[in-house]
Design a protein around this motif. Structure first.
Motif, PDB file in Angstrom:
ATOM      1  N   GLY A  45       0.738  -0.845   0.165  1.00  0.00           N
ATOM      2  CA  GLY A  45       0.381  -0.138  -0.350  1.00  0.00           C
ATOM      3  C   GLY A  45       0.575   1.139  -0.165  1.00  0.00           C
ATOM      4  O   GLY A  45       0.549   2.227   0.083  1.00  0.00           O
ATOM      5  N   VAL A  46       2.161   1.577  -0.094  1.00  0.00           N
ATOM      6  CA  VAL A  46       2.875   2.094   0.076  1.00  0.00           C
ATOM      7  C   VAL A  46       2.355   3.128  -1.900  1.00  0.00           C
ATOM      8  O   VAL A  46       2.411   2.862  -2.461  1.00  0.00           O
ATOM      9  CB  VAL A  46       4.480   1.816   0.002  1.00  0.00           C
ATOM     10  N   GLU A  47       2.029   4.592  -1.464  1.00  0.00           N
ATOM     11  CA  GLU A  47       1.718   5.545  -2.622  1.00  0.00           C
ATOM     12  C   GLU A  47       3.398   5.953  -3.416  1.00  0.00           C
ATOM     13  O   GLU A  47       2.776   6.146  -4.501  1.00  0.00           O
ATOM     14  CB  GLU A  47       0.854   6.367  -1.802  1.00  0.00           C
ATOM     15  N   VAL A  48       4.014   6.351  -2.341  1.00  0.00           N
ATOM     16  CA  VAL A  48       4.766   7.695  -2.737  1.00  0.00           C
ATOM     17  C   VAL A  48       6.203   7.043  -1.295  1.00  0.00           C
ATOM     18  O   VAL A  48       6.633   7.552  -0.469  1.00  0.00           O
ATOM     19  CB  VAL A  48       4.583   9.321  -2.198  1.00  0.00           C
ATOM     20  N   ARG A  53      19.665   8.337  -5.196  1.00  0.00           N
ATOM     21  CA  ARG A  53      19.402   7.525  -6.638  1.00  0.00           C
ATOM     22  C   ARG A  53      20.447   6.506  -6.410  1.00  0.00           C
ATOM     23  O   ARG A  53      20.847   5.951  -8.010  1.00  0.00           O
ATOM     24  CB  ARG A  53      19.662   8.791  -7.821  1.00  0.00           C
ATOM     25  N   ALA A  54      20.325   6.137  -5.022  1.00  0.00           N
ATOM     26  CA  ALA A  54      21.105   4.637  -5.106  1.00  0.00           C
ATOM     27  C   ALA A  54      19.927   3.594  -5.547  1.00  0.00           C
ATOM     28  O   ALA A  54      18.971   2.806  -5.408  1.00  0.00           O
ATOM     29  CB  ALA A  54      20.848   4.234  -3.815  1.00  0.00           C
ATOM     30  N   SER A  55      20.819   2.912  -7.185  1.00  0.00           N
ATOM     31  CA  SER A  55      20.544   1.309  -7.254  1.00  0.00           C
ATOM     32  C   SER A  55      19.590   0.520  -6.602  1.00  0.00           C
ATOM     33  O   SER A  55      18.723  -0.056  -7.045  1.00  0.00           O
ATOM     34  CB  SER A  55      21.359   0.901  -7.886  1.00  0.00           C
ATOM     35  N   ALA A  56      20.705   0.419  -5.072  1.00  0.00           N
ATOM     36  CA  ALA A  56      19.540  -0.959  -4.734  1.00  0.00           C
ATOM     37  C   ALA A  56      18.016  -0.686  -4.571  1.00  0.00           C
ATOM     38  O   ALA A  56      17.397  -1.229  -4.385  1.00  0.00           O
ATOM     39  CB  ALA A  56      20.176  -1.345  -3.260  1.00  0.00           C
ATOM     40  N   TYR A  57      17.879   0.584  -3.205  1.00  0.00           N
ATOM     41  CA  TYR A  57      16.603   1.590  -3.279  1.00  0.00           C
ATOM     42  C   TYR A  57      15.803   1.993  -4.803  1.00  0.00           C
ATOM     43  O   TYR A  57      14.799   0.802  -4.534  1.00  0.00           O
ATOM     44  CB  TYR A  57      16.581   2.067  -3.005  1.00  0.00           C
ATOM     45  N   ALA A  58      16.689   1.239  -6.000  1.00  0.00           N
ATOM     46  CA  ALA A  58      15.820   1.725  -6.417  1.00  0.00           C
ATOM     47  C   ALA A  58      15.056   0.538  -7.052  1.00  0.00           C
ATOM     48  O   ALA A  58      13.569   0.268  -7.969  1.00  0.00           O
ATOM     49  CB  ALA A  58      16.040   2.003  -7.916  1.00  0.00           C
ATOM     50  N   VAL A  71       9.783   9.887  -5.780  1.00  0.00           N
ATOM     51  CA  VAL A  71      10.450  11.041  -5.651  1.00  0.00           C
ATOM     52  C   VAL A  71      12.062  11.614  -5.791  1.00  0.00           C
ATOM     53  O   VAL A  71      11.888  10.493  -4.438  1.00  0.00           O
ATOM     54  CB  VAL A  71       9.669  11.787  -4.659  1.00  0.00           C
ATOM     55  N   ALA A  72      12.546  12.168  -5.923  1.00  0.00           N
ATOM     56  CA  ALA A  72      13.620  12.264  -5.480  1.00  0.00           C
ATOM     57  C   ALA A  72      14.256  12.783  -4.632  1.00  0.00           C
ATOM     58  O   ALA A  72      13.352  14.332  -4.119  1.00  0.00           O
ATOM     59  CB  ALA A  72      14.745  13.288  -7.053  1.00  0.00           C
ATOM     60  N   ASP A  73      15.019  12.887  -3.628  1.00  0.00           N
ATOM     61  CA  ASP A  73      15.400  13.216  -2.717  1.00  0.00           C
ATOM     62  C   ASP A  73      16.249  14.942  -2.811  1.00  0.00           C
ATOM     63  O   ASP A  73      16.709  15.258  -3.294  1.00  0.00           O
ATOM     64  CB  ASP A  73      16.166  12.230  -1.746  1.00  0.00           C
TER      65      ASP A  73
END
Length: 212
Positions: A45-48, A53-58, A71-73
């Motif tokens: 249910g995470v919306e945003v 730009r870490a590739s692991a998080y992406a 959304v970019a930090d």
């Protein structure tokens, strides 16, 4: 989501913060894609998602929460921008230094400009001088400046090699007494965008002007 150091250069974790309440939601033991993806699977249910730009998080977001808006930090964007500006200024330091030195040698110019009436000719001289001066400082060749501004190379060379005060004095002294009664018409045409001298000359000749 962002990484933090349990021990710098040795062990890192991931902290998840609710953007609206600004309160921590969870702390993950590392910053790997698998760990974050598992947490997202367990919390649907995470919306945003706000991340760097870490590739692991992406990869984790695309795998476990593809519906989320990413959304970019802002902090990382500003940091990257400041680095880019610093790098650009460093690369062009000789050019920037040359501009500063030239401006210091030239000294203040406003008094000479303010002494002249704000006519269209004076305004054109000021505008052209600023444009040509800027492009010369950057390093554009005369032919390129002439092409970009739609001017003859001789005109560009005159603006480059003639002092600003001399250019303004030339604008002030361009007076042709027999032309006076045609000036309102010429000013109106010039303001409307008709700036081709040969066309303007033809038009006032048809209206009775016999000067050169």
């Amino acid at each position: 989501m962002d990484e933090f150091a349990f021990r710098r250069s040795v062990r890192y974790g991931t902290i998840l913060v609710d953007i609206e309440s600004r309160r921590p939601v969870d702390v993950l033991p590392d910053r790997t894609s698998d760990t974050l993806a598992a947490w997202l699977h367990d919390h649907p249910g995470v919306e945003v998602v706000c991340r760097d730009r870490a590739s692991a998080y992406a990869c984790a977001v695309k795998e476990a929460a593809p519906q989320a808006i990413e959304v970019a930090d802002r902090r990382h964007l500003l940091h990257s921008l400041s680095l880019a500006v610093e790098k650009t200024c460093h690369e062009h330091r000789p050019c920037l230094q040359k501009y500063v030195e030239r401006a210091q040698r030239a000294g203040p110019r406003m008094p000479a400009q303010e002494a002249l009436p704000p006519t269209l000719i004076v305004g054109r001289v000021v505008r052209r001088h600023e444009e040509i001066d800027r492009m010369v400082d950057v390093g554009y060749p005369l032919s390129e400046i002439a092409r970009c501004l739609g001017l003859d190379r001789k005109t560009v060379r005159r603006y480059r090699d003639t002092g600003f005060d001399a250019l303004l004095a030339s604008a002030r002294d361009r007076r042709n007494i027999p032309l006076d009664r045609f000036k309102p018409y010429l000013q109106a045409e010039f303001a409307a965008g008709n700036t081709v001298a040969t066309e303007l000359y033809k038009q006032i000749r048809e209206r009775g002007f016999r000067g050169g």
